[in-house]
Scaffold this motif. Structure first.
Motif, PDB file in Angstrom:
ATOM      1  N   GLU A  18      42.281  27.433  45.383  1.00 12.34           N
ATOM      2  CA  GLU A  18      42.237  27.200  43.938  1.00 12.34           C
ATOM      3  C   GLU A  18      41.025  27.925  43.358  1.00 12.34           C
ATOM      4  O   GLU A  18      39.883  27.596  43.661  1.00 12.34           O
ATOM      5  CB  GLU A  18      42.147  25.706  43.645  1.00 12.34           C
ATOM      6  N   TYR A  19      41.296  28.901  42.513  1.00 13.14           N
ATOM      7  CA  TYR A  19      40.229  29.726  41.938  1.00 13.14           C
ATOM      8  C   TYR A  19      39.806  29.183  40.578  1.00 13.14           C
ATOM      9  O   TYR A  19      40.646  28.920  39.718  1.00 13.14           O
ATOM     10  CB  TYR A  19      40.719  31.169  41.789  1.00 13.14           C
TER      11      TYR A  19
ATOM     12  N   THR B  99      46.364  25.835  49.981  1.00 14.50           N
ATOM     13  CA  THR B  99      46.208  26.749  48.846  1.00 14.50           C
ATOM     14  C   THR B  99      44.731  26.949  48.537  1.00 14.50           C
ATOM     15  O   THR B  99      43.891  26.089  48.814  1.00 14.50           O
ATOM     16  CB  THR B  99      46.892  26.211  47.571  1.00 14.50           C
TER      17      THR B  99
ATOM     18  N   GLU C 188      45.709  35.029  44.129  1.00 19.38           N
ATOM     19  CA  GLU C 188      47.161  34.853  44.031  1.00 19.38           C
ATOM     20  C   GLU C 188      47.874  35.499  45.215  1.00 19.38           C
ATOM     21  O   GLU C 188      48.798  34.917  45.797  1.00 19.38           O
ATOM     22  CB  GLU C 188      47.666  35.447  42.722  1.00 19.38           C
ATOM     23  N   LYS C 189      47.449  36.707  45.584  1.00 23.64           N
ATOM     24  CA  LYS C 189      48.081  37.393  46.710  1.00 23.64           C
ATOM     25  C   LYS C 189      47.792  36.688  48.034  1.00 23.64           C
ATOM     26  O   LYS C 189      48.681  36.543  48.880  1.00 23.64           O
ATOM     27  CB  LYS C 189      47.617  38.848  46.776  1.00 23.64           C
TER      28      LYS C 189
ATOM     29  N   LYS D 221      41.210  36.832  40.340  1.00 27.91           N
ATOM     30  CA  LYS D 221      42.412  36.029  40.141  1.00 27.91           C
ATOM     31  C   LYS D 221      43.603  36.655  40.866  1.00 27.91           C
ATOM     32  O   LYS D 221      44.363  35.952  41.545  1.00 27.91           O
ATOM     33  CB  LYS D 221      42.710  35.909  38.643  1.00 27.91           C
ATOM     34  N   ALA D 222      43.774  37.961  40.739  1.00 24.25           N
ATOM     35  CA  ALA D 222      44.884  38.642  41.401  1.00 24.25           C
ATOM     36  C   ALA D 222      44.756  38.566  42.920  1.00 24.25           C
ATOM     37  O   ALA D 222      45.750  38.390  43.637  1.00 24.25           O
ATOM     38  CB  ALA D 222      44.946  40.098  40.944  1.00 24.25           C
TER      39      ALA D 222
ATOM     40  N   ASN E  91      47.217  33.572  48.453  1.00 18.29           N
ATOM     41  CA  ASN E  91      48.037  32.359  48.458  1.00 18.29           C
ATOM     42  C   ASN E  91      49.488  32.664  48.815  1.00 18.29           C
ATOM     43  O   ASN E  91      50.155  31.846  49.462  1.00 18.29           O
ATOM     44  CB  ASN E  91      47.966  31.657  47.096  1.00 18.29           C
ATOM     45  N   GLU E  92      49.985  33.819  48.410  1.00 22.91           N
ATOM     46  CA  GLU E  92      51.347  34.196  48.798  1.00 22.91           C
ATOM     47  C   GLU E  92      51.447  34.354  50.316  1.00 22.91           C
ATOM     48  O   GLU E  92      52.434  33.927  50.933  1.00 22.91           O
ATOM     49  CB  GLU E  92      51.749  35.503  48.114  1.00 22.91           C
TER      50      GLU E  92
END
Length: 357
Positions: free
Chosen positions: A218-219, A216, A197-198, A193-194, A200-201
């Motif tokens: 999507e996980y 994006t 998120e990174k 998950k982390a 995607n940033e």
């Protein structure tokens, strides 16, 4: 990490080739079938002890030869050199690092992260979930020191539980492995998950994405949100016994690629797909550059096809902005932006013979 020298022996059409004084940006030109992709495949072999095109060594070893050999010199940010080599036969693999024999490929793989853009990259969009899970697993292998061990622990417990399900063993036996699965799954899910998120940033910051749409990742973790895996396994146990396999867990995780909220593969052309993959590879390279011990090496095969001049320029700019070492291939140097050619080491390959251009 930077690859400064490479020697290739008996990899497909390349019988004997050497690259010296390799730069941060490199372009290899040649006709179709000349050996351009085989050169990138050789670098991938050096880093991972395997091909990105096939799992069968006999398909890669030059006909009439018993083995392939690839050696190279890596230099890290402090100037320290690492001499590495791989020898592959149909049935064995030999690895060396600074003259010492290695028993596992992961020691070199950690030193030399590679990201590959080739004809198989479209499977990120068109292939099954395993192709996209592998994306996360490869990144986390280089960032989280314990990730590979926890992933192996999870899959060992998964294999045991599936075996018990198929034998219809007593529930008490499956429960023991469910606890192991849940514990490992919690760690894997947190890391995955982390990581997404990174990445995607980095996609949010990518100029390339502005011409594609809101790109994006999507996980989906592979079991019901709001439950521990232990709870999900308990709920699915009757179905799992009937089917003989475990239906919930990280092995069922999915990474969906979306454009403006829609599944990318259903709305993009082949050319748009190459831009999406370029953006994702660039984001991965930025992620590794920030969080891994070593920057990756990018292997970019035939970027120019199916892209117009403007799209090629944007894709190249995005890849070079990662500050990673890059190897591009093209039929003609003019297929790639002139700024790239002017700043790159140029090589030419013909009938498996490599020369500086």
């Amino acid at each position: 990490m930077e690859l400064t020298n490479l020697a290739v022996h008996h990899v497909r059409r390349i019988v004997n080739a050497q690259l010296h004084a390799v730069g941060m940006s490199n372009v290899v030109c040649g006709a179709n079938g000349s050996g351009k992709t085989s050169l990138l495949e050789s670098i991938h072999y050096l880093a991972t002890a395997r091909s990105f095109r096939t799992s069968r060594a006999r398909e890669v070893i030059t006909r009439g030869s018993d083995s392939l050999v690839v050696t190279g010199v890596l230099v890290d940010g402090s100037g320290r050199e690492y001499r590495i080599g791989v020898e592959k036969t149909n049935s064995s693999t030999r690895l060396k690092l600074n003259g010492e024999n290695l028993t596992v490929a992961s020691a070199v793989a950690r030193l030399m992260p590679v990201l590959t853009f080739n004809t198989e990259s479209h499977l990120l969009l068109d292939g099954g979930p395993s192709n996209r899970r592998a994306l996360i697993d490869r990144l986390l292998f280089h960032v989280e020191p314990r990730y590979l061990d926890v992933l192996k622990t999870y899959h060992r417990a998964l294999k045991q539980r599936n075996s018990l399900l198929r034998r219809r063993a007593p529930i008490q036996q499956t429960v023991a492995f469910e606890h192991q699965l849940s514990e490992a799954a919690s760690e894997l899910d947190t890391w995955r998950k982390a990581c997404v998120e990174k990445v995607n940033e980095f996609l949010d910051d990518s100029p390339l994405c502005r011409g594609i749409g809101e790109l994006t990742l999507e996980y989906r973790r592979g079991w019901t949100e709001g439950e521990t895996l232990l709870q999900s396994l308990e709920h699915s146990r009757p179905r799992d016994y009937d089917n003989g396999n475990t239906s919930s867990g990280p092995h069922r995780a999915e990474l969906r690629i979306r454009i403006d909220g829609n599944t990318a593969k259903s709305i993009v052309s082949r050319g748009q797909g190459k831009l999406i993959i370029s953006a994702i590879i660039s984001a991965q390279a930025h992620y590794l550059g920030q969080f891994a011990a070593e920057k990756p090496i990018l292997l970019i095969d035939d970027l120019a096809s199916e892209l117009d001049r403007d799209a090629r320029q944007r894709a190249v700019d995005s890849l070079l902005a990662t500050k990673a070492q890059c190897f591009f291939t093209a039929i003609e140097a003019t297929d790639l932006p002139p700024e790239l050619i002017g700043a790159s080491r140029l090589f030419h390959v013909e009938h498996g013979v490599l020369s500086a251009a």
